[in-house]
Scaffold this motif. Sequence first.
Motif, mmCIF file in Angstrom:
data_model
loop_
_atom_site.group_PDB
_atom_site.id
_atom_site.type_symbol
_atom_site.label_atom_id
_atom_site.label_comp_id
_atom_site.label_asym_id
_atom_site.label_seq_id
_atom_site.Cartn_x
_atom_site.Cartn_y
_atom_site.Cartn_z
ATOM 1 N N PRO A 161 10.816 -28.360 -32.258
ATOM 2 C CA PRO A 161 10.267 -29.103 -31.116
ATOM 3 C C PRO A 161 10.602 -28.523 -29.753
ATOM 4 O O PRO A 161 9.822 -28.687 -28.806
ATOM 5 C CB PRO A 161 10.875 -30.499 -31.288
ATOM 6 N N ASP A 162 11.738 -27.870 -29.602
ATOM 7 C CA ASP A 162 12.155 -27.392 -28.278
ATOM 8 C C ASP A 162 12.129 -25.867 -28.183
ATOM 9 O O ASP A 162 12.851 -25.283 -27.372
ATOM 10 C CB ASP A 162 13.561 -27.927 -27.954
ATOM 11 N N LEU A 163 11.284 -25.236 -28.986
ATOM 12 C CA LEU A 163 11.247 -23.778 -29.016
ATOM 13 C C LEU A 163 10.679 -23.199 -27.724
ATOM 14 O O LEU A 163 11.244 -22.279 -27.131
ATOM 15 C CB LEU A 163 10.419 -23.303 -30.208
ATOM 16 N N LEU A 164 9.533 -23.714 -27.300
ATOM 17 C CA LEU A 164 8.894 -23.240 -26.070
ATOM 18 C C LEU A 164 7.849 -24.248 -25.630
ATOM 19 O O LEU A 164 7.487 -25.165 -26.381
ATOM 20 C CB LEU A 164 8.253 -21.872 -26.259
ATOM 21 N N ASP A 165 7.368 -24.083 -24.399
ATOM 22 C CA ASP A 165 6.339 -24.966 -23.847
ATOM 23 C C ASP A 165 4.989 -24.570 -24.436
ATOM 24 O O ASP A 165 4.481 -23.473 -24.175
ATOM 25 C CB ASP A 165 6.306 -24.838 -22.317
ATOM 26 N N LEU A 166 4.405 -25.467 -25.239
ATOM 27 C CA LEU A 166 3.146 -25.175 -25.913
ATOM 28 C C LEU A 166 1.995 -25.844 -25.170
ATOM 29 O O LEU A 166 1.360 -26.780 -25.659
ATOM 30 C CB LEU A 166 3.209 -25.634 -27.369
ATOM 31 N N ASP A 167 1.728 -25.345 -23.974
ATOM 32 C CA ASP A 167 0.651 -25.875 -23.145
ATOM 33 C C ASP A 167 -0.699 -25.555 -23.797
ATOM 34 O O ASP A 167 -0.975 -24.406 -24.142
ATOM 35 C CB ASP A 167 0.725 -25.251 -21.750
ATOM 36 N N THR A 168 -1.539 -26.579 -23.947
ATOM 37 C CA THR A 168 -2.811 -26.414 -24.639
ATOM 38 C C THR A 168 -3.713 -25.410 -23.937
ATOM 39 O O THR A 168 -4.386 -24.586 -24.582
ATOM 40 C CB THR A 168 -3.530 -27.768 -24.772
ATOM 41 N N THR A 169 -3.727 -25.415 -22.624
ATOM 42 C CA THR A 169 -4.566 -24.478 -21.880
ATOM 43 C C THR A 169 -4.154 -23.037 -22.171
ATOM 44 O O THR A 169 -4.999 -22.161 -22.394
ATOM 45 C CB THR A 169 -4.494 -24.748 -20.377
ATOM 46 N N ARG A 170 -2.862 -22.767 -22.199
ATOM 47 C CA ARG A 170 -2.381 -21.413 -22.499
ATOM 48 C C ARG A 170 -2.677 -21.041 -23.948
ATOM 49 O O ARG A 170 -3.004 -19.891 -24.241
ATOM 50 C CB ARG A 170 -0.880 -21.313 -22.239
ATOM 51 N N LEU A 171 -2.569 -22.005 -24.868
ATOM 52 C CA LEU A 171 -2.862 -21.730 -26.267
ATOM 53 C C LEU A 171 -4.314 -21.301 -26.464
ATOM 54 O O LEU A 171 -4.624 -20.563 -27.400
ATOM 55 C CB LEU A 171 -2.586 -22.967 -27.123
#
Length: 252
Positions: A161-171
Amino acid sequence: MARTSALDALHFALDRTSPVPLYYQLAQQLEAAIEHGALAPGNLLGNEMDLSTRLGLSRPTVRQAIQSLVDKGLLVRRRGVGTQVVHSQVRRPLELSSLYDDLEAAGQGPTTQTLRNERIPAAADVAAALGVPQHSEIVVLERLRRTHGQPVACLCNYLPPDLLDLDTTRLESTGLYRMMRAAGITLHSARQTIGARSATAGEAERLDEEAGAALLTMQRTAYDDTGRPVEYGTHIYRASRYAFDFRLLVRT
């Protein structure tokens, strides 16, 4: 006015002294042009007579080259239209790499649609792969990957859960492994299993296939340079558009 062909801008280098048949040389160069985007889905190839005249080949030779690509599903003959490019088959090396990066490097024009990006309790198999307690919170991503506007794979990834920021726009604008590297995570190794099965009705609809069509499957657990599991993926690929390339070494 003469109809123009997408082939008009291409150059073919055929070696008439080679033992490799001319039809095969032509088919290989056409396939390479499709794979690298020089011939895009929907492009017309023109008629066999024009192509044979241009290349100085017999019509049977040109016809055999085109038929071999029709048999592979890369070209289609349409009455009243001519021979058109359908799509290219993605050929991916079997190594620890991102599908997005591989498609981009091959000129396949990858795009991503994020279907799911949320936190859920870890099921037993996911918990075991990530080395976390069962029912503990993890992140699940589901994405649909397309090339030239056509679906090629459904990707499901599970991450701590705290690995990295998984921003949908960047994905949707880059690959997951590229985001990991940008966050300072060094991918080191993975355990991977490849299989095959038939598509369910839902999977077939999502991937623009017929129900029961062949799918390639892949399960992968990726580890960073400390040995920590950082991602567990269960992916499905259209077998009609996707292949893994293996490089085998002989032990002496």
